[in-house]
Design an enzyme around this catalytic site. Structure first.
Site, short mmCIF file in Angstrom:
data_model
loop_
_atom_site.label_atom_id
_atom_site.label_comp_id
_atom_site.label_asym_id
_atom_site.label_seq_id
_atom_site.Cartn_x
_atom_site.Cartn_y
_atom_site.Cartn_z
N ASP A 13 0.86 -1.06 -0.24
CA ASP A 13 -0.18 0.07 0.07
C ASP A 13 0.97 1.61 -0.07
OD1 ASP A 13 -2.43 -1.58 -0.02
OD2 ASP A 13 -2.23 -1.53 2.13
N ARG A 93 -1.64 3.65 16.37
CA ARG A 93 -1.85 4.96 15.02
C ARG A 93 -1.45 6.28 15.21
NH1 ARG A 93 -0.60 0.76 13.03
NH2 ARG A 93 -1.53 -0.01 11.25
N ASP A 122 -8.41 2.30 10.56
CA ASP A 122 -7.30 3.16 10.17
C ASP A 122 -7.07 3.85 10.33
OD1 ASP A 122 -5.57 1.08 12.38
OD2 ASP A 122 -4.41 -0.46 10.44
N SER A 171 -2.88 -10.79 6.23
CA SER A 171 -2.60 -9.55 6.13
C SER A 171 -2.41 -8.87 8.09
CB SER A 171 -3.37 -8.33 5.28
OG SER A 171 -3.84 -7.40 6.71
N1 ARG Z 1 -9.25 -4.92 13.66
C1 ARG Z 1 -7.84 -4.18 14.41
C2 ARG Z 1 -8.36 -2.84 14.47
O1 ARG Z 1 -8.91 -1.99 13.54
C3 ARG Z 1 -6.38 -4.39 13.52
C4 ARG Z 1 -6.48 -3.92 12.34
C5 ARG Z 1 -5.59 -4.71 11.53
N2 ARG Z 1 -4.95 -3.25 11.30
C6 ARG Z 1 -4.25 -3.24 9.37
N3 ARG Z 1 -3.81 -2.61 9.13
N4 ARG Z 1 -4.09 -4.98 9.09
O2 ARG Z 1 -7.37 -1.96 15.01
#
Ligand code: ARG
Length: 398
Positions: A13, A93, A122, A171
């Protein structure tokens, strides 16, 4: 040329985003990689950035700041979103965004950028953290161009960018506080996670004998394990290792994302599982019944706001102040027993304990005079008993 500062992991990405910002926006790109304990090869990431033609690259070690400013408040808040998720990604984040903002200020940038898709949480966390810290425009090409993985791979190929390892099974997002595993076969919520999804937690050949850990807290934060004082980062690494080795730390649940989707989430968070289990147990010993009740509600709200990207929301800070104020007495030691991948508190002690063994005992030298209870019970239940008396009477008259 105008500059954009990008939160850069070196994955597909953010690689595509570097090219996109250069080619479609005509911007110079500054990349920032924040070390929150994900254990990358940071030199390789720097090299990727250089190869993509970024004008500069910053690697920032923020592990200590992550623990002190984000993980410790989460421990104090027993923070589990929807009762399960320790918020590893959600906590990192806002810190990554803050570091990107610092670089943007230092570099005189005219835009901020991230590589998040429009389907996840995110994007919300980055956007809101950026918006709280500056008025610079935010560029999010993966989301804004609606790019999926095949489209990204195609874009990269067309722009002469090599992307390795595109056929990953999962991922992953990981940091000191946990590892989130998504995608691939896990998208079917009835499919059990295969054991190769996990790298921190043992799922086979678990130790036969129980593993014990004594965790000591001072003012609501962990300071020692098995009597050995450790630094804030080391203690988490140590617990991830020892609890993971004992098979503790896997979480598998259906989660409600900020953007309306439900998702199947699999995590391995051995240290977080142990620390929150132990911390919340210790609190029950040192807080009054009234503190415990209200704090549980505050804790849930703190986790919800953090998950939803509202780290910089004033209410989150207000709740944080309440929680911090409650932690002075949260000092003591909790003993955990781990076996077969399960963890259980088997002992706790604290100088601030409100548990009074002399009064609670069923033995003969109790200081609690039972006879005083009957008057209390009578008054305690007076209204309920009266309400039911009236009901019985009405029923009898029908
Ligand atoms: N579901 C979790 C969250 O929103 C984990 C997200 C994982 N993020 C990623 N970019 N793979 O915090």
């Amino acid at each position: 040329m105008a500059k954009a500062v990008l939160a850069f992991s070196g994955g597909l990405d953010t690689t595509v985003v570097v090219k996109y910002l250069q080619d479609e926006h005509g911007l110079d790109v500054v990349t920032v990689t924040v070390d929150v304990g994900q254990g990358e090869d940071y030199e390789a990431v720097r090299e990727k950035s250089r190869a993509l033609g970024a004008v500069s690259h910053h690697t920032i070690d923020a592990r200590r700041e992550f623990v002190l400013g984000y993980i410790h408040p989460a421990i104090m808040a027993n923070a589990l979103y929807q009762g399960k998720y320790c918020l590893a990604t959600a906590l990192a984040r806002p810190l990554i965004a803050r570091k990107v903002l610092e670089v943007a200020r230092a570099e005189g940038a005219s835009a901020l950028a991230h590589g998040c898709s429009g389907k996840g949480n995110d994007q919300v966390r980055f956007d809101l953290a950026f918006m709280s810290g500056s008025d610079l425009p935010i560029l999010a090409p993966i989301r804004d161009k609606n790019l999926d993985r095949p489209a990204e791979i195609k874009y990269a190929a067309e722009h002469g960018v090599e992307v390795e390892n595109v056929a990953k099974r999962f991922s992953i997002d990981q940091n000191l506080w946990g590892r989130a595993i998504e995608g691939g076969v896990l998208e079917d919520p009835f499919t059990e996670p295969p054991s190769d999804a996990f790298i921190w937690t043992r799922t086979e050949d678990l130790p036969h004998n129980p593993t014990y850990l004594d965790i000591t807290f001072r003012g609501g934060v962990p300071v020692a394990v098995d009597g050995q004082e450790m630094g804030p980062v080391d203690i988490i690494l140590h617990l991830n290792r020892t609890a993971g080795e004992a098979g503790v730390g896997i979480v598998d649940h259906i989660e409600d994302r900020t953007v309306g989707l439900k998702s199947r989430e699999v995590y391995e968070t051995p240290g977080a599982v142990c620390l929150i289990e132990a911390h919340s147990d210790l609190e029950k010993m040192v807080h009054t019944i009234h503190q415990s009740r209200v704090k549980a509600a505050m804790d849930a709200e703190w986790a919800r706001l953090t998950y939803l990207g509202l780290w910089d929301e004033p209410l989150r800070r207000d709740i944080d102040a309440f929680i911090r104020n409650s932690q002075g007495v949260v000092s003591g030691t909790v003993r955990l027993r781990m076996q077969g991948g399960a963890v259980r508190v088997v002992g706790r002690r604290s100088d601030h304990s409100l548990y009074d063994q002399r009064s609670a005992t069923y033995g003969q030298d109790s200081t609690y005079d039972q006879r005083r209870a009957s008057g209390f019970v009578e008054l305690w239940g007076a209204q309920s008993a009266e309400a039911n008396r009236i009901l019985r009477k009405a029923e009898a008259e029908q």
